[in-house]
Design a protein around this motif. Structure first.
Motif, PDB file in Angstrom:
ATOM      1  N   GLU A 165       0.830  -1.209   0.000  1.00 20.21           N
ATOM      2  CA  GLU A 165       0.000   0.000   0.000  1.00 20.21           C
ATOM      3  C   GLU A 165       0.860   1.253   0.000  1.00 20.21           C
ATOM      4  OE1 GLU A 165      -3.182   0.240  -0.262  1.00 20.21           O
ATOM      5  OE2 GLU A 165      -3.991  -1.744   0.232  1.00 20.21           O
ATOM      6  N   SER A 166       2.109   1.122   0.448  1.00 17.20           N
ATOM      7  CA  SER A 166       3.021   2.265   0.512  1.00 17.20           C
ATOM      8  C   SER A 166       3.839   2.428  -0.757  1.00 17.20           C
ATOM      9  CB  SER A 166       3.963   2.111   1.715  1.00 17.20           C
ATOM     10  OG  SER A 166       3.235   2.050   2.928  1.00 17.20           O
ATOM     11  N   GLY A 167       3.579   1.594  -1.764  1.00 16.89           N
ATOM     12  CA  GLY A 167       4.243   1.753  -3.054  1.00 16.89           C
ATOM     13  C   GLY A 167       5.357   0.780  -3.353  1.00 16.89           C
ATOM     14  N   PHE A 168       5.631  -0.157  -2.451  1.00 20.64           N
ATOM     15  CA  PHE A 168       6.650  -1.172  -2.714  1.00 20.64           C
ATOM     16  C   PHE A 168       6.097  -2.189  -3.731  1.00 20.64           C
ATOM     17  CE2 PHE A 168       8.153   0.747   1.049  1.00 20.64           C
ATOM     18  CZ  PHE A 168       9.473   0.395   1.246  1.00 20.64           C
ATOM     19  N   ILE A 169       6.986  -2.776  -4.505  1.00 24.26           N
ATOM     20  CA  ILE A 169       6.583  -3.798  -5.473  1.00 24.26           C
ATOM     21  C   ILE A 169       7.356  -5.086  -5.190  1.00 24.26           C
ATOM     22  CG2 ILE A 169       6.001  -2.109  -7.233  1.00 24.26           C
ATOM     23  CD1 ILE A 169       8.656  -2.745  -8.608  1.00 24.26           C
ATOM     24  N   HIS A 170       6.846  -6.171  -5.739  1.00 24.61           N
ATOM     25  CA  HIS A 170       7.470  -7.494  -5.585  1.00 24.61           C
ATOM     26  C   HIS A 170       7.737  -7.815  -4.106  1.00 24.61           C
ATOM     27  CE1 HIS A 170       7.768  -7.566  -9.872  1.00 24.61           C
ATOM     28  NE2 HIS A 170       8.688  -6.622  -9.934  1.00 24.61           N
ATOM     29  N   VAL A 171       6.754  -7.515  -3.277  1.00 28.80           N
ATOM     30  CA  VAL A 171       6.903  -7.772  -1.844  1.00 28.80           C
ATOM     31  C   VAL A 171       6.537  -9.223  -1.571  1.00 28.80           C
ATOM     32  CG1 VAL A 171       6.254  -7.083   0.489  1.00 28.80           C
ATOM     33  CG2 VAL A 171       6.241  -5.391  -1.366  1.00 28.80           C
ATOM     34  N   GLU A 172       7.459  -9.943  -0.965  1.00 31.43           N
ATOM     35  CA  GLU A 172       7.209 -11.341  -0.646  1.00 31.43           C
ATOM     36  C   GLU A 172       7.609 -11.636   0.789  1.00 31.43           C
ATOM     37  OE1 GLU A 172       9.603 -14.106  -2.747  1.00 31.43           O
ATOM     38  OE2 GLU A 172      11.488 -13.050  -2.385  1.00 31.43           O
ATOM     39  N   VAL A 173       6.846 -12.518   1.406  1.00 33.01           N
ATOM     40  CA  VAL A 173       7.173 -13.016   2.736  1.00 33.01           C
ATOM     41  C   VAL A 173       7.903 -14.330   2.550  1.00 33.01           C
ATOM     42  CG1 VAL A 173       6.246 -13.884   4.913  1.00 33.01           C
ATOM     43  CG2 VAL A 173       5.209 -11.877   3.822  1.00 33.01           C
ATOM     44  N   THR A 174       9.099 -14.423   3.110  1.00 34.69           N
ATOM     45  CA  THR A 174       9.890 -15.634   2.870  1.00 34.69           C
ATOM     46  C   THR A 174       9.281 -16.842   3.545  1.00 34.69           C
ATOM     47  OG1 THR A 174      11.292 -15.140   4.785  1.00 34.69           O
ATOM     48  CG2 THR A 174      12.002 -14.282   2.656  1.00 34.69           C
ATOM     49  N   GLY A 175       8.790 -16.646   4.773  1.00 32.41           N
ATOM     50  CA  GLY A 175       8.134 -17.763   5.455  1.00 32.41           C
ATOM     51  C   GLY A 175       9.049 -18.930   5.732  1.00 32.41           C
ATOM     52  N   ARG A 176      10.347 -18.694   5.776  1.00 30.78           N
ATOM     53  CA  ARG A 176      11.287 -19.788   6.008  1.00 30.78           C
ATOM     54  C   ARG A 176      12.044 -19.564   7.305  1.00 30.78           C
ATOM     55  NH1 ARG A 176      12.675 -18.575   0.653  1.00 30.78           N
ATOM     56  NH2 ARG A 176      14.692 -17.762   1.354  1.00 30.78           N
ATOM     57  N   THR A 177      12.314 -20.606   7.985  1.00 26.68           N
ATOM     58  CA  THR A 177      13.149 -20.502   9.181  1.00 26.68           C
ATOM     59  C   THR A 177      14.611 -20.536   8.761  1.00 26.68           C
ATOM     60  OG1 THR A 177      13.109 -22.904   9.455  1.00 26.68           O
ATOM     61  CG2 THR A 177      11.432 -21.624  10.624  1.00 26.68           C
ATOM     62  N   GLY A 178      15.458 -20.061   9.635  1.00 23.43           N
ATOM     63  CA  GLY A 178      16.891 -20.089   9.357  1.00 23.43           C
ATOM     64  C   GLY A 178      17.306 -19.135   8.264  1.00 23.43           C
TER      65      GLY A 178
END
Length: 289
Positions: A165-178
């Protein structure tokens, strides 16, 4: 060093604004007062109410100091959250805090009760029975939801939504440990011409984030992003802020619980601002008929 009462923060607050050039944001004023008064990290880490808010007790009392100084005509603020000295404050940078409190209390209808404790120090929490205004209450409620009711995964998705919503693109949550403390990545675009890669960490936390956690996060971002973004529901210690802005190393941008609440309000993500109609009767009009 003892915790300063809100009235004792009035003159340091005015002095801080003078040093800032006559105006400043809440964060700028807070940091300037801490430096000016030399408050220890131990003192600034004390939270107002750990169960309800991530706000440091000193920040809470500075908020009351600002409110009283504004009502007394020493400060003004804009809708964009910038506070500034009035002409009255420029002419009188040293204030009689007891007189300011007495004036404001009379203005608000508190004239019938004694507001000065025997020791002469005013303390909203213990002596005067004040409660936070509506602006503080909604922050406490939001803090409780984020800390107690949202899962860590949901909080990561909320961070992702805020960045988009703030204008960032290709935002991904890694969701990985380590992954070295990196919870996600994104790309910030500047005026559609330039861009830089960011790595973010979002931490549900009641207390204060210290310098060690900032160093660890920076270490995880080196070679993998242009800069880091650390978002928390808690607060940052003075040493953490200094570490985030240390010369010679990649910077880390910090968003604490209050800034997070402001951003959610600004973006209208789960926070709705309603305008309430106020009706005022003009007695003199009726009596003049």
């Amino acid at each position: 060093m003892t915790m300063p009462t809100f009235d004792k923060l009035m003159t340091p607050l005015l002095t801080a604004l003078i040093r800032l050039g006559g105006s400043g944001s809440v964060d700028e004023m807070y940091e300037e007062v801490i430096e000016l008064e030399g408050y220890s990290e131990e003192l600034t880490s004390v939270l107002q109410n750990p169960e309800k808010s991530s706000q440091p007790k000193i920040a809470y009392r500075l908020a009351w100091a600002r409110t009283y100084l504004k009502k007394a005509g020493f400060l003004e603020n804009s809708k964009r959250g910038v506070w500034a000295l009035t002409e009255k404050a420029r002419e009188q940078p040293q204030v009689d805090s007891a007189e300011v409190v007495r004036y404001v209390r009379q203005l608000d209808g508190y004239a019938k009760r004694d507001i000065t404790p025997p020791n002469g120090a005013l303390d909203l929490d213990e002596n005067n029975g004040d409660v936070p205004d509506e602006a503080m209450l909604w922050r406490e409620q939001l803090h409780r939801i984020l800390i107690d009711e949202m899962t860590p995964d949901a909080f990561e998705r909320l961070t992702q939504r805020i960045l988009r919503e703030s204008g960032f693109i290709h935002v991904e949550v890694t969701g990985r440990t380590g992954d070295g403390g990196i919870d996600g990545r994104g790309i910030a675009r500047i005026n559609g011409l330039m861009s830089f890669h960011i790595a973010f960490q979002c931490k549900k936390y009641r207390g204060s984030v210290g310098a060690a956690e900032i160093r660890d996060f920076r270490g995880a971002t080196v070679g993998r992003s242009d800069r880091g973004l650390f978002i928390t529901t808690g607060s940052f210690t003075k040493s953490a802020i200094e570490e985030a802005n240390r010369d010679g190393v990649p910077p880390i941008d910090l968003i604490d619980g209050d800034q997070l609440a402001d951003k959610l309000k600004e973006l209208e993500l789960g926070v709705v601002t309603e305008m309430v109609e106020k009706v005022t009767l003009r007695n003199e009009w009726f009596l003049s008929i």
